[in-house]
Design a protein around this motif. Structure first.
Motif, PDB file in Angstrom:
ATOM      1  N   SER A 220       0.825  -1.207   0.000  1.00 57.74           N
ATOM      2  CA  SER A 220       0.000   0.000   0.000  1.00 57.74           C
ATOM      3  C   SER A 220       0.864   1.263   0.000  1.00 57.74           C
ATOM      4  CB  SER A 220      -0.998   0.003   1.159  1.00 57.74           C
ATOM      5  OG  SER A 220      -0.419  -0.510   2.306  1.00 57.74           O
TER       6      SER A 220
ATOM      7  N   LYS B 176       1.981   1.835  -3.581  1.00 55.38           N
ATOM      8  CA  LYS B 176       0.854   2.355  -4.347  1.00 55.38           C
ATOM      9  C   LYS B 176       0.591   3.816  -3.967  1.00 55.38           C
ATOM     10  CE  LYS B 176      -3.724   0.818  -5.776  1.00 55.38           C
ATOM     11  NZ  LYS B 176      -4.650   1.848  -5.260  1.00 55.38           N
TER      12      LYS B 176
ATOM     13  N   LEU C 151     -10.304  -9.331  -2.869  1.00 53.41           N
ATOM     14  CA  LEU C 151      -9.379  -8.540  -3.661  1.00 53.41           C
ATOM     15  C   LEU C 151      -8.214  -9.450  -4.035  1.00 53.41           C
ATOM     16  CD1 LEU C 151      -8.162  -4.939  -3.100  1.00 53.41           C
ATOM     17  CD2 LEU C 151      -6.468  -6.735  -3.422  1.00 53.41           C
TER      18      LEU C 151
ATOM     19  N   LYS D 129      -4.482  -9.659  -5.827  1.00 56.32           N
ATOM     20  CA  LYS D 129      -3.324  -8.930  -6.354  1.00 56.32           C
ATOM     21  C   LYS D 129      -2.744  -9.697  -7.541  1.00 56.32           C
ATOM     22  CE  LYS D 129       1.453  -7.657  -5.277  1.00 56.32           C
ATOM     23  NZ  LYS D 129       2.473  -7.442  -4.241  1.00 56.32           N
TER      24      LYS D 129
ATOM     25  N   PHE E 197       0.046   0.993 -11.338  1.00 62.13           N
ATOM     26  CA  PHE E 197      -1.064   0.245 -10.779  1.00 62.13           C
ATOM     27  C   PHE E 197      -2.333   0.437 -11.581  1.00 62.13           C
ATOM     28  CE2 PHE E 197       1.864   0.901  -7.368  1.00 62.13           C
ATOM     29  CZ  PHE E 197       1.844  -0.302  -6.694  1.00 62.13           C
TER      30      PHE E 197
ATOM     31  N   ALA F 107      -6.667  -1.107 -11.505  1.00 60.77           N
ATOM     32  CA  ALA F 107      -7.636  -1.881 -10.729  1.00 60.77           C
ATOM     33  C   ALA F 107      -8.945  -1.968 -11.509  1.00 60.77           C
ATOM     34  CB  ALA F 107      -7.883  -1.234  -9.377  1.00 60.77           C
TER      35      ALA F 107
ATOM     36  N   LYS G 273     -12.367  -7.569  -6.732  1.00 60.52           N
ATOM     37  CA  LYS G 273     -11.527  -6.457  -7.187  1.00 60.52           C
ATOM     38  C   LYS G 273     -10.151  -6.985  -7.566  1.00 60.52           C
ATOM     39  CE  LYS G 273      -9.733  -1.938  -5.876  1.00 60.52           C
ATOM     40  NZ  LYS G 273      -9.834  -0.831  -4.912  1.00 60.52           N
TER      41      LYS G 273
ATOM     42  N   GLN H  33      -6.452  -5.937  -8.240  1.00 62.83           N
ATOM     43  CA  GLN H  33      -5.450  -4.868  -8.126  1.00 62.83           C
ATOM     44  C   GLN H  33      -4.229  -5.350  -8.892  1.00 62.83           C
ATOM     45  OE1 GLN H  33      -2.637  -4.058  -4.829  1.00 62.83           O
ATOM     46  NE2 GLN H  33      -4.166  -2.524  -4.260  1.00 62.83           N
TER      47      GLN H  33
ATOM     48  N   TRP I 207      -0.558  -4.960 -10.723  1.00 62.00           N
ATOM     49  CA  TRP I 207       0.758  -4.306 -10.705  1.00 62.00           C
ATOM     50  C   TRP I 207       1.423  -4.534 -12.057  1.00 62.00           C
ATOM     51  CZ3 TRP I 207       3.906  -3.882  -5.714  1.00 62.00           C
ATOM     52  CH2 TRP I 207       3.048  -3.768  -4.606  1.00 62.00           C
TER      53      TRP I 207
END
Lengths: 655, 211
Positions: A595, A598, B6, B8, B43, B45, B56, B58, B60
């Motif tokens: 986080s 980000k 979520l 990643k 990033f 999403a 969701k 997310q 990278w």
């Protein structure tokens, strides 16, 4: 006696030096001399102004106190002493009170006073010292800023700044018409009235509030002197004045560090220890660090800087206000008739504080980057330009002459060329200079990068270089000139692009050390969260914040960094400044590595450049030599050191 | 916006294979050939729905150049899914897959779902890697495989969603302990695990979550 040692500076190197220098006339005051000195100095100290209910707002709580102007001999001093006991319900202790107290600052050491008179809310002033440090804003709850300034004006030369009607320069002997003389660095703090520049104001005048507010809160510490005893001296000696100024600057900071240390103890220990306990704890703190104790982490070696927590709460230190960009008219004043820069430090300083008008960049960047030397004349620069142009063409011809057949047997070349070609079409294409299909500038970008990869074949090409070159080509608007400026920049930033990333790692390492120094709680937070690799600052450092600001702002930032004015590594302090600005959010939201990364990424486009630069400057001043010592030799943009042992591994390194 | 889970994701692969374009096509449904090259990581999403549950993603999007590998490796931590991308028109990007995979195996958790994507399949006339080779590589290494085009959007949506479906199934099968975020999965506010399993805690049925 013992307690006064908490604040004495006898272990401070600068202090010790100043003592030596002025040993004949400097005397440390202790309890036993208090009465006699008080008595002798009572004469001549006259309070010329006092105002009650002047407050600072270091936290959500205000601290109220009394502001005074004291005249002694021909010298004027300012004091602000918080009321004792009034702040009991704000959770502020004697230590806070001590910390914020302004004890007899001589006006010889005040650079300016900034006045804020908002239509709504309280009037306040900000006092900026010659060192560039500033006291927290003083709010006049019952008005009186005008009267305050008027009183000062009766005793000290006070000039309204030409640039900002709310800024009053103290002892500024330069008329606004003579501003160009500022390049000569006239000392700002010339003692106007040749009084002793240091504190020799009667203690009893200072202690007045304490006595007045004796309401029993002090539980025994009342009899213990609260004040930091300063050396006194009578004779006037400019050399000593200078050392005293240095001393004052350091003592300000040193005092913060100590107070902060005890504050940390307070946070980590049970509340309510008394003065003697505090002393014991501070002594403990000077012992080897105890890993289980947070405060122990701020060992005595850190004593030259304020803790960040404190620093934030106080908003204590600001750098000098930013100035408008240097324009051509003023630029001329830095040059002699043949075009040599007469005082490169003054010039760099001026650029540091304001950057350059865009039309000057073409002329000045080459100097800042070290492509042209400061002592070169116009003619010499023109000559170098033509010599370098043919040199550039020669290097460029090395790859231009590679035939398609040869290229087939030259994989490295094909790969490099392919990579560069892929990247230049992905570099700043939204900037009009590079926008559109078949833009010739994109080809120039490619040619320069490819030529550079032959100029420095070992380094070759790495992503990020095109970001660094793009503004340079835009500014120089000449292939060869842009190339050589890029070469000069890469002399310093080349290690960023080493295959083993050692340049990046040494900077990230140095950054972690600076945060440890300047914000130990944030450092500890990163440590807990396994974030000490600082990879979240990778892009900032690799391409010098190029992706964090819009194009014009990036150019300002770069020329400011290239001045190497307060520090060669100002960019690291810029990192610290941004992190500190968001430290509460980072820790409050308990960001982990993901986080955090980000969050930092998304700061792009939202960082206030001027405010950040001011913070960075102040941080670099605060960190001082202690900060510089934490940056390993050869860390970019320093020129590489010869022994090759640039990079120091640290334990927390993830790799 | 609330989500049940979520996930990643991390997109990896050589520079210039179209990682950022795939992401942009997936999140914004557009193809932007002119964009800045990625430094470090970017990033993205998007919400998707699987089994009527909002999920969701997310994502990278990492820099591809070799020099940045040491940094990129730190991004694998806690990724539930990876899109390993090569460019079907550039053989070398296919040849480097093994080294990318090695990085992923070494730095990501063992249950990370990896989707191999042969991008730029709109450029069939310049193809340098056959579909069969891609399939073969995926099969050998236990990856899901698709050819896609960020330009035409062909299979882009599918690639991201299929990966999510696989991850979702692993949750259902109890492969992940979703309370442990190192698997790259977070349970959202609407994330009451379904009756079929995947509930919090180490007692999840069929758990093979040693890594």
């Amino acid at each position: 006696m013992l307690d006064s040692e908490i604040h004495d500076l006898s272990d401070d190197a600068d202090y010790a030096a100043s003592l030596q220098q002025g040993s004949a006339s400097v005397m440390l005051c202790n309890d036993s001399t208090k009465e006699s000195s008080s008595a002798s100095e009572l004469d001549g100290a006259e309070i010329v102004y006092w105002k009650d209910n002047v407050a600072i707002h270091p936290t959500q709580f205000a601290i109220s106190g009394r502001l005074k102007l004291i005249k002694q001999g021909s010298s004027l001093f300012m004091t602000w002493i918080p009321y004792k006991g009034h702040n009991a319900d704000t959770g502020l202790s004697d230590k806070d009170r001590n910390l914020y107290t302004i004890r007899a600052v001589p006006f010889t050491e005040i650079r300016s006073i900034r006045r804020h008179t908002p239509a709504l809310g309280w009037q306040y002033i900000i006092v900026v010292l010659s060192s560039g440090l500033a006291h927290p804003p003083l709010y006049f709850y019952s008005g009186g800023v005008k009267e305050f300034l008027a009183t000062i004006k009766q005793h000290v030369l006070l000039v309204r700044s030409a640039e900002d009607a709310n800024v009053f320069l103290v002892n500024d002997f330069q008329s606004t018409l003579q501003r160009t003389l500022s390049s000569l660095e006239l000392p700002r703090a010339v003692p106007l009235a040749h009084g002793p520049s240091n504190i020799s104001v009667d203690e009893s005048t200072l202690n007045e509030n304490e006595e007045r507010n004796d309401n029993g809160v002090n539980n025994g510490s009342v009899s213990v002197p609260q004040f930091h005893r300063r050396p006194r001296h009578k004779a006037h000696d400019p050399a000593r004045d200078l050392s005293i100024q240095v001393l004052e600057k350091f003592s300000l900071v040193t005092k913060f560090a100590r107070e902060t240390t005890s504050q940390l103890f307070r946070e980590n220990q049970t509340n309510g220890f008394n003065t003697n306990e505090r002393r014991t704890q501070i002594q403990t703190n000077l012992d080897p660090p105890n890993s289980s104790n947070v405060a122990g982490k701020i060992s005595d070696e850190n004593s030259a800087v304020p803790d960040s927590q404190e620093f934030d709460n106080l908003s204590l230190v600001w750098g000098k206000p930013r100035e408008p960009p240097l324009d051509s008219k003023e630029w001329i004043t830095f040059l002699d008739s043949e075009g040599r820069v007469t005082d490169s430090e003054a010039m760099r300083k001026r650029i540091f504080y304001g950057g350059l008008d865009h039309e000057l960049r073409n002329e000045v960047w080459g100097l800042l980057l070290g492509y042209y030397t400061y002592d070169s004349t116009y003619a010499e620069r023109e000559f170098l330009k033509s010599v370098k142009k043919s040199e550039y063409e020669n290097i460029k011809n090395q790859w231009l002459s590679i035939s398609p057949a040869q290229a087939k047997r030259f994989t490295k070349f094909r790969e490099r060329k392919g990579l560069i070609e892929k990247d230049v079409v992905r570099t700043d294409r939204s900037i009009s200079f590079y926008e559109g299909d078949d833009n010739p500038n994109v080809n120039v970008l490619r040619d320069i990068l490819l030529t550079y990869s032959f100029y420095n074949f070992d380094l070759g090409y790495c992503q990020g270089m095109s970001d660094l070159l793009s503004p340079i080509l835009f500014v120089m608007d000449d292939e060869s000139e842009a190339f050589w400026c890029f070469v000069a920049l890469m002399e310093r930033l080349g290690p960023n692009f080493n295959r083993d990333q050692n340049g990046m790692h040494s900077q990230l390492f140095a950054l972690s050390k600076l945060v440890e120094l300047l914000d130990s709680s944030l450092h500890n937070y990163f440590k807990q969260r396994d974030c000490l690799n600082y990879f979240f600052c990778f892009r900032w450092i690799l391409i010098q914040f190029k992706r964090e600001f819009e194009y014009e702002k990036t150019m300002i930032l770069w020329e400011v960094l290239w001045t190497h004015y307060p520090s060669e590594h100002l960019h690291l302090y810029v990192c610290v400044a941004v992190l500190k600005r968001y430290r509460n959010k980072i820790m409050g939201e308990e960001m982990d590595f993901d986080s955090l990364l980000k969050f930092i990424n998304e700061l792009s486009g939202h960082i206030d450049l001027d405010a950040t630069l001011r913070d960075a400057e102040a941080l670099s001043i605060c960190a001082g030599e202690e900060g510089a010592a934490r940056i390993p030799p050869g860390t970019p943009p320093s020129l590489p050191v010869d022994d090759g042992s640039v990079y120091i591994q640290h334990d927390d390194e993830v790799l | 916006m609330s989500y049940a889970y979520l996930f990643k994701y991390i997109i990896i692969g050589d520079t210039g294979v179209g990682k950022s374009c795939l992401l942009l096509q997936f999140t914004d449904k557009r193809f932007q050939p002119v964009h800045d090259l990625t430094i470090g990581v970017e990033f993205g999403a998007r919400m998707i729905t699987i089994d009527n549950k909002p999920i969701k993603l997310q994502i990278w999007d990492t820099a591809g150049q070799e020099s940045f590998r040491s940094i990129t490796r730190s991004y694998y931590r806690g990724a539930a899914g990876a899109l390993l991308v090569y460019d079907i028109t550039r053989r070398e990007t296919f040849n480097h897959l093994a080294s990318w995979l090695e990085d992923a195996r070494q730095h990501a958790n063992a249950n990370m779902t990896i989707m191999l994507i042969g991008n730029k399949c709109d450029l069939a006339h310049r193809r340098a890697v056959s579909t069969e080779e891609g399939e073969q590589f995926a099969k050998e290494h236990g990856l899901i495989f698709m050819e896609a085009s960020a330009k035409t959007a062909q299979n882009v949506e599918e690639a991201f969603i299929k990966t999510a479906g696989t991850i979702y199934k692993k949750i259902q099968d109890g492969v992940f302990d979703v309370s442990n975020e190192s698997y790259g999965i977070k349970v959202g506010y609407g994330g009451i695990p379904g009756p079929s399993g995947g509930r919090d805690g180490p007692s999840a049925a069929g758990g093979s979550c040693c890594s």
